[in-house]
Design a protein around this motif. Structure first.
Motif, PDB file in Angstrom:
ATOM      1  N   ASN A 387       0.791  -1.220   0.000  1.00 14.96           N
ATOM      2  CA  ASN A 387       0.000   0.000   0.000  1.00 14.96           C
ATOM      3  C   ASN A 387       0.825   1.273   0.000  1.00 14.96           C
ATOM      4  N   SER A 388       2.040   1.170   0.538  1.00 15.48           N
ATOM      5  CA  SER A 388       2.861   2.387   0.603  1.00 15.48           C
ATOM      6  C   SER A 388       3.437   2.747  -0.769  1.00 15.48           C
ATOM      7  N   LEU A 389       3.250   1.857  -1.707  1.00 12.99           N
ATOM      8  CA  LEU A 389       3.773   2.141  -3.052  1.00 12.99           C
ATOM      9  C   LEU A 389       2.674   2.795  -3.879  1.00 12.99           C
ATOM     10  N   ILE A 390       2.906   4.043  -4.202  1.00 11.41           N
ATOM     11  CA  ILE A 390       1.853   4.795  -4.885  1.00 11.41           C
ATOM     12  C   ILE A 390       2.057   4.707  -6.391  1.00 11.41           C
ATOM     13  N   GLY A 391       0.991   4.429  -7.108  1.00  8.50           N
ATOM     14  CA  GLY A 391       1.060   4.366  -8.569  1.00  8.50           C
ATOM     15  C   GLY A 391      -0.018   3.438  -9.093  1.00  8.50           C
ATOM     16  N   ALA A 395       2.303  -0.042 -16.073  1.00 12.48           N
ATOM     17  CA  ALA A 395       3.689  -0.517 -15.908  1.00 12.48           C
ATOM     18  C   ALA A 395       4.022  -0.695 -14.424  1.00 12.48           C
ATOM     19  N   PHE A 396       3.535   0.241 -13.620  1.00 14.04           N
ATOM     20  CA  PHE A 396       3.856   0.171 -12.194  1.00 14.04           C
ATOM     21  C   PHE A 396       3.089  -0.965 -11.513  1.00 14.04           C
ATOM     22  N   ARG A 397       1.809  -1.108 -11.880  1.00  8.46           N
ATOM     23  CA  ARG A 397       0.999  -2.194 -11.269  1.00  8.46           C
ATOM     24  C   ARG A 397       1.612  -3.554 -11.640  1.00  8.46           C
ATOM     25  N   GLY A 417      16.083  -0.690 -11.808  1.00  7.91           N
ATOM     26  CA  GLY A 417      15.371   0.556 -12.083  1.00  7.91           C
ATOM     27  C   GLY A 417      16.304   1.710 -11.791  1.00  7.91           C
ATOM     28  N   GLU A 418      15.968   2.857 -12.377  1.00 14.38           N
ATOM     29  CA  GLU A 418      16.827   4.016 -12.164  1.00 14.38           C
ATOM     30  C   GLU A 418      16.806   4.451 -10.711  1.00 14.38           C
ATOM     31  N   SER A 419      17.758   5.306 -10.389  1.00 15.91           N
ATOM     32  CA  SER A 419      17.835   5.823  -9.034  1.00 15.91           C
ATOM     33  C   SER A 419      16.541   6.580  -8.691  1.00 15.91           C
ATOM     34  N   GLY A 420      16.034   6.314  -7.498  1.00 15.87           N
ATOM     35  CA  GLY A 420      14.856   7.040  -7.026  1.00 15.87           C
ATOM     36  C   GLY A 420      13.532   6.470  -7.489  1.00 15.87           C
ATOM     37  N   THR A 421      13.534   5.322  -8.116  1.00 18.56           N
ATOM     38  CA  THR A 421      12.259   4.758  -8.601  1.00 18.56           C
ATOM     39  C   THR A 421      11.509   4.002  -7.498  1.00 18.56           C
ATOM     40  N   GLY A 422      12.185   3.741  -6.384  1.00 18.91           N
ATOM     41  CA  GLY A 422      11.500   3.087  -5.274  1.00 18.91           C
ATOM     42  C   GLY A 422      11.946   1.662  -5.030  1.00 18.91           C
ATOM     43  N   LYS A 423      13.169   1.337  -5.409  1.00 14.99           N
ATOM     44  CA  LYS A 423      13.629  -0.057  -5.274  1.00 14.99           C
ATOM     45  C   LYS A 423      13.665  -0.474  -3.798  1.00 14.99           C
ATOM     46  N   GLU A 424      14.173   0.434  -2.966  1.00 19.03           N
ATOM     47  CA  GLU A 424      14.253   0.069  -1.547  1.00 19.03           C
ATOM     48  C   GLU A 424      12.853  -0.075  -0.941  1.00 19.03           C
ATOM     49  N   LEU A 425      11.949   0.800  -1.391  1.00 19.64           N
ATOM     50  CA  LEU A 425      10.573   0.721  -0.897  1.00 19.64           C
ATOM     51  C   LEU A 425       9.946  -0.631  -1.276  1.00 19.64           C
ATOM     52  N   PHE A 426      10.203  -1.055  -2.497  1.00 19.81           N
ATOM     53  CA  PHE A 426       9.719  -2.362  -2.938  1.00 19.81           C
ATOM     54  C   PHE A 426      10.293  -3.459  -2.050  1.00 19.81           C
ATOM     55  N   LEU A 487      20.659  -6.004  -0.493  1.00 19.88           N
ATOM     56  CA  LEU A 487      21.938  -5.481  -0.982  1.00 19.88           C
ATOM     57  C   LEU A 487      21.652  -4.483  -2.097  1.00 19.88           C
ATOM     58  N   ASP A 488      21.716  -3.216  -1.720  1.00 20.27           N
ATOM     59  CA  ASP A 488      21.438  -2.154  -2.684  1.00 20.27           C
ATOM     60  C   ASP A 488      22.710  -1.886  -3.485  1.00 20.27           C
ATOM     61  N   GLU A 489      22.550  -1.432  -4.699  1.00 22.36           N
ATOM     62  CA  GLU A 489      23.694  -1.138  -5.579  1.00 22.36           C
ATOM     63  C   GLU A 489      24.617  -2.350  -5.695  1.00 22.36           C
ATOM     64  N   LEU A 569      -1.088  11.513  -8.542  1.00 19.11           N
ATOM     65  CA  LEU A 569      -1.290  10.699  -7.328  1.00 19.11           C
ATOM     66  C   LEU A 569      -0.147  10.899  -6.338  1.00 19.11           C
ATOM     67  N   LEU A 570       1.069  10.864  -6.878  1.00 15.69           N
ATOM     68  CA  LEU A 570       2.250  10.986  -6.016  1.00 15.69           C
ATOM     69  C   LEU A 570       2.314  12.373  -5.385  1.00 15.69           C
ATOM     70  N   VAL A 571       1.948  13.399  -6.181  1.00 17.34           N
ATOM     71  CA  VAL A 571       1.989  14.761  -5.643  1.00 17.34           C
ATOM     72  C   VAL A 571       1.049  14.851  -4.443  1.00 17.34           C
ATOM     73  N   SER A 572      -0.167  14.356  -4.613  1.00 20.33           N
ATOM     74  CA  SER A 572      -1.103  14.497  -3.481  1.00 20.33           C
ATOM     75  C   SER A 572      -0.666  13.601  -2.312  1.00 20.33           C
ATOM     76  N   TYR A 573      -0.046  12.460  -2.636  1.00 13.42           N
ATOM     77  CA  TYR A 573       0.451  11.599  -1.553  1.00 13.42           C
ATOM     78  C   TYR A 573       1.535  12.325  -0.757  1.00 13.42           C
ATOM     79  N   PHE A 574       2.481  12.936  -1.489  1.00 15.92           N
ATOM     80  CA  PHE A 574       3.578  13.610  -0.776  1.00 15.92           C
ATOM     81  C   PHE A 574       3.086  14.872  -0.063  1.00 15.92           C
ATOM     82  N   LEU A 608      10.815  14.022  -7.166  1.00 16.76           N
ATOM     83  CA  LEU A 608       9.472  14.605  -7.044  1.00 16.76           C
ATOM     84  C   LEU A 608       9.168  14.865  -5.573  1.00 16.76           C
ATOM     85  N   GLU A 609       9.514  13.927  -4.743  1.00 18.69           N
ATOM     86  CA  GLU A 609       9.252  14.076  -3.303  1.00 18.69           C
ATOM     87  C   GLU A 609       9.985  15.314  -2.765  1.00 18.69           C
ATOM     88  N   ASN A 610      11.239  15.466  -3.171  1.00 22.90           N
ATOM     89  CA  ASN A 610      12.019  16.618  -2.732  1.00 22.90           C
ATOM     90  C   ASN A 610      11.411  17.927  -3.222  1.00 22.90           C
TER      91      ASN A 610
END
Ligand SMILES: Nc1ncnc2c1ncn2[C@@H]1O[C@H](COP(=O)(O)OP(=O)(O)OP(=O)(O)O)[C@@H](O)[C@H]1O
Length: 704
Positions: A387-391, A395-397, A417-426, A487-489, A569-574, A608-610
């Motif tokens: 649920n914490s993954l917004i989208g 492609a995201f689903r 995935g590129e940096s900042g796409t949410g890999k750690e969140l996943f 193990l990131d990176e 969606l992400l804008v309103s989430y953040f 985007l979050e920043n």
């Protein structure tokens, strides 16, 4: 050669038996490894060997027994071959026919291809590789145009006389009997067709020390067999085959795969573990591969070696069949009629190329062997963890569906995935829904200094380091016991350490630096990278065996520019999450939203979050309740990063070059420090980070 010797003489087979019974063959299992194999092929040895075979065909067993060459165990199998009716001139099988017969069967090849790719060739002389295991023989030939592979059911492990009758003496047979590496040179092979073949075989043992498979490397010698060059080539194939056997034994084949039962359709899928149920089907639905969990899931599949068809288990209006026909890659829900497990299942479909033929890997999840499946239309409990993954974009689903699916297995998951796409969140979401008792332990392989990474990962024993903890320290791998190691990176892991990591993944044992005792551990592995591991493998920076070990379940998380529909969606989430401490609600103007939607977001969701945080802070400082275009950092308004060519992915350096993640951070911090008179505690509070983080960033960006 032999054909002209084997005239119509009638032999006394009893004599053969007597000789066989009297023969003393050295116990190779007790002999030093190289004792029997390291004699070079000389002209004399070659000619004596050829003469000896002629004596055998002439029925002159005394001459055979007294001949200096070949060695006793070779003579023994020659005599057995002869006794079983095989003659050296016989043509036992036609490789091309075998190839055609088996062209559809090569999930296994995916694992071995990188291995054979690693092999050099001898000035364009092709090297062949065979792997004999309980399923039969997998044959690979490296040619100039690529790699050809096929599968032959030779029953090496179950029916040796049949094997001998078919091929006479081969190095794998010698290896099987001796359980030792074996080299067979030229005329030592029984068949004339193998006269110029030099081959080396090595055994692969399972965890209990039983012979599990045999790997053979061979090539056809075109030069003079007793020249120095030949000896070097033989020594090369022998070394290579030993290394390969070791690699396969320790890394490629996890223990669970060894129990895959024999059966014509039960071709193992070694890069996939045996839970959840997995099958491999061709476009017509014929089941050509199945793992043990799949076998339990489809208990009515024929066990007599006949291929089953997935159609039998599907409803008349099946969605699955057209998808496997068209080689789609997706996840669907489908009713599977396979009592007692009949129910609605999530089926992941992965297209797959094998020996030039298309097939699909089907992975069934949410399927309990008790027969319960997720109720139609309802989210599985696993899905709730995401649920914490917004989208909501397709492609995201798709990435989330894969993660839900894979979370149900214990296989190693690779997030790309590129940096900042949410890999750690996943990774965290996957861990959270796995019902693990142990912790989620994350390591960023790129962030730890090279010299510290092994102590971080493996820990150290007491007294190992000056300045280290006196009692020694657990490494992160040990800390992850019972939980998840993230193990990131992973692409930045030093090459030397990759082999050690591989061993830990294989053995599930970790030894602290400076210690002699190893600790048994159990963890799930999730790795992530924004680098292209295949490129790293090609340039020799990433080990293929580690890649295949960590990428059982790959998930690619799409960049934000490919799912612009998620930006709103992400804008309103953040805005909600960043404004939680702020009772006054904020909104965003349509113009501002449009600018955000048009931007390419090379720093992805993190950027985007920043930016949202930045805008909220600026708006707040100006007492404005609506986020307006003027609150957007200049970098977003002004910078229009050159658009990327289709398929081109911006890497972190590129992202940085266009002043994204770090630039945004720097500009934002600079503005905030100015806006709030360098009140660091206040800036830290507004940003929701610690004061030390702000100090660190000030230093990093020279903002003091
Ligand atoms: N789909 C999403 N929904 C909500 N927040 C997200 C999403 N994707 C990313 N984020 C947020 O973006 C930030 C970056 O995410 P994360 O660290 O997981 O990315 P990453 O791909 O691991 O980045 P890196 O490769 O740089 O380590 C985090 O604050 C995370 O909470």
């Amino acid at each position: 050669m032999g054909g002209k010797f084997m005239q119509s003489k009638s032999f006394n087979l009893k004599k053969f038996d007597d000789v066989l019974n009297q023969m003393i063959v050295p116990n190779l299992q007790q002999a030093p490894l190289w004792d029997v194999d390291n004699r070079p092929m000389t002209k004399d040895r070659w000619e004596t060997t050829v003469r000896c075979k002629k004596s055998l065909l002439d029925g002159d067993l005394d001459a055979v027994m007294t001949s200096e060459y070949p060695r006793a165990e070779i003579k023994k199998v020659w005599i057995e071959s002869y006794k079983l009716g095989l003659r050296p001139s016989d043509k036992t099988h036609d490789p091309e026919e075998d190839m055609l017969r088996n062209e559809n069967l090569m999930p296994f090849a995916q694992i071995v291809f990188p291995t054979i790719h690693d092999l050099g060739d001898f000035n364009k002389i092709p090297i062949f590789m065979n792997i004999h295991d309980r399923q039969g023989t997998f044959f690979f030939q490296k040619t100039e145009s690529g790699i050809e592979s096929y599968f032959v059911q030779e029953f090496l492990f179950s029916n040796e006389p049949r094997e001998i009758r078919k091929s006479g003496l081969t190095s794998h047979l010698l290896c099987k009997r001796s359980m030792c590496p074996a080299v067979l040179l030229g005329p030592e092979h029984y068949l004339e067709s193998d006269l110029n073949i030099n081959s080396a075989s090595a055994p692969i043992f399972d965890v209990s020390g039983n012979l599990d498979a045999i790997i053979t490397l061979a090539y056809r010698e075109t030069g003079i067999p007793w020249e120095k060059d030949t000896a070097e080539k033989v020594s090369t194939i022998l070394t290579q085959v030993l290394l390969l056997a070791h690699r396969i034994q320790t890394s490629i084949r996890p223990p669970a795969e060894r129990d895959i039962p024999v059966g014509r359709e039960e071709i193992p899928c070694p890069d996939l573990i045996n839970d959840p149920p997995i099958i491999v089907v061709d476009p017509a639905g014929t089941i050509i591969g199945i793992n043990p969990a799949g076998r339990r899931f489809f208990p009515t599949l024929p066990t007599d070696g006949q291929a089953g068809n997935i159609r039998r288990y599907l409803p008349a209006n099946s969605k699955l069949l057209p998808l496997i026909q068209t080689q789609a890659q997706t996840i669907i829900t489908e009713v599977i009629c396979s009592p007692p497990a009949t129910g609605l299942y999530s089926v992941q479909i992965r297209p797959f190329e094998a020996a030039g033929r298309s097939c699909s890997i089907l992975l069934f999840s949410n399927a309990k062997e008790s027969g319960q499946a997720t109720a139609p239309g309802k989210c599985s409990p696993a899905a709730d963890c995401f649920n914490s993954l917004i989208g909501e974009s397709h492609a995201f689903r798709n990435a989330i569906d894969q993660a839900v699916c894979f979370a149900n297995s214990n296989g190693n998951i690779l997030l790309t995935g590129e940096s900042g796409t949410g890999k750690e969140l996943f990774a965290k979401a996957i861990h959270n829904c796995q019902d693990k008792k142990g912790p989620f332990v994350a390591i960023n392989c790129a962030a730890i200094p090279r010299e510290l990474i092994s102590s971080e990962l493996f820990g150290y024993a007491s007294g190992s380091f000056t300045g280290g903890d006196r009692k020694g320290r657990k490494g992160k791998i040990e800390m992850a016991d019972g939980g998840t190691l993230f193990l990131d990176e992973i692409g930045d892991m030093p090459y030397e350490l990759q082999a050690v990591l591989l061993r830990v993944l294989q053995d599930k044992q970790v030894t602290r630096i400076g210690d002699h005792v190893s600790h048994q551990i159990e963890f799930n592995l999730i790795t992530a990278t924004n680098r292209n591991l295949k490129d790293l493998m090609e340039s020799g920076q990433f080990r293929p065996d580690l890649f295949y070990r960590i990428s059982m379940f790959p998930i690619n998380i799409p960049p934000l520019r490919d799912r612009k529909g998620d930006i709103k969606l992400l804008v309103s989430y953040f805005m909600n999450s960043c404004g939680q401490n702020n009772p006054e609600s904020l909104s965003i103007s349509n113009e501002a939203l449009q600018i955000l939607e048009e931007y390419d977001w090379p720093g992805n969701v993190r950027q985007l979050e920043n930016v949202i945080l930045y805008m909220m802070t600026i708006a707040k400082s100006r007492n404005c309740k609506v986020l307006l275009p003027e609150h957007i950092p200049n970098i977003v308004i002004q910078s229009s990063p050159p658009s990327l060519a289709p398929g081109e992915a911006p890497d972190t350096e590129k992202a940085d070059a266009y002043g994204t993640i770090h630039h945004v951070e720097k500009v934002m911090l600079e503005k905030m420090l100015k806006e709030f008179n360098h009140d660091i505690p206040l800036v830290a509070e507004i940003l929701g980070v610690s004061k030390s983080t702000v100090y660190r960033k000030i230093k990093r960006y020279n903002l003091a």
